[in-house]
Design a protein around this motif. Structure first.
Motif, mmCIF file in Angstrom:
data_model
loop_
_atom_site.group_PDB
_atom_site.id
_atom_site.type_symbol
_atom_site.label_atom_id
_atom_site.label_comp_id
_atom_site.label_asym_id
_atom_site.label_seq_id
_atom_site.Cartn_x
_atom_site.Cartn_y
_atom_site.Cartn_z
ATOM 1 N N ASN A 45 0.828 -1.212 0.000
ATOM 2 C CA ASN A 45 0.000 0.000 0.000
ATOM 3 C C ASN A 45 0.860 1.257 0.000
ATOM 4 O OD1 ASN A 45 -2.252 -1.628 0.065
ATOM 5 N ND2 ASN A 45 -2.811 -1.130 2.159
ATOM 6 N N PHE A 90 2.481 1.607 -3.479
ATOM 7 C CA PHE A 90 1.516 2.028 -4.496
ATOM 8 C C PHE A 90 1.140 3.496 -4.294
ATOM 9 C CE2 PHE A 90 -2.594 2.335 -6.676
ATOM 10 C CZ PHE A 90 -2.235 1.802 -7.906
ATOM 11 N N ASN A 124 -5.888 0.978 -0.420
ATOM 12 C CA ASN A 124 -5.511 0.642 -1.774
ATOM 13 C C ASN A 124 -6.761 0.760 -2.640
ATOM 14 O OD1 ASN A 124 -3.459 -0.006 -3.498
ATOM 15 N ND2 ASN A 124 -3.016 -1.959 -2.544
ATOM 16 N N THR A 136 -8.491 1.810 -9.831
ATOM 17 C CA THR A 136 -7.202 1.624 -10.506
ATOM 18 C C THR A 136 -7.377 1.832 -12.012
ATOM 19 O OG1 THR A 136 -6.471 0.104 -8.772
ATOM 20 C CG2 THR A 136 -5.270 0.033 -10.858
ATOM 21 N N PHE A 139 4.084 0.226 -12.068
ATOM 22 C CA PHE A 139 4.201 0.075 -10.621
ATOM 23 C C PHE A 139 5.232 -0.997 -10.281
ATOM 24 C CE2 PHE A 139 2.373 -1.995 -6.692
ATOM 25 C CZ PHE A 139 2.969 -1.112 -5.816
#
Length: 82
Positions: free
Chosen positions: A7, A10, A48, A54, A72
């Motif tokens: 997390n 990201f 997240n 996303t 990522f």
């Protein structure tokens, strides 16, 4: 990698992408139809985003979801080298 590490990584990745574009958290939130508090929570690694969010992030960053995930992965790999 533990969930909290994931997390955090990201969140840092999204923050970096946002800053490269000179967008505020409010700018990014507006573009994906979310609120700035959630963007802040993502960037701090507290939450997240779901696959839906996303995909929205990928869309505003002008890439596919799979490209965003690959970026990522590259980001994580580069962070581990430092």
């Amino acid at each position: 990698m533990e969930k909290s590490e994931f997390n955090n990584a990201f969140g840092q990745f999204i923050k970096n992408k946002r800053q490269v574009l000179n967008w505020s958290q409010l700018d990014l939130a507006s573009k994906i139809g979310n609120n700035p508090q959630n963007i802040s929570r993502i960037e701090r690694g507290e939450i997240n985003p779901t696959i839906f969010w996303t995909a929205k992030l990928a869309q505003v960053f002008n890439c596919s979801t799979s490209e965003l995930i690959k970026e990522f992965e590259d980001f994580i790999e580069n962070q581990q080298r430092i």
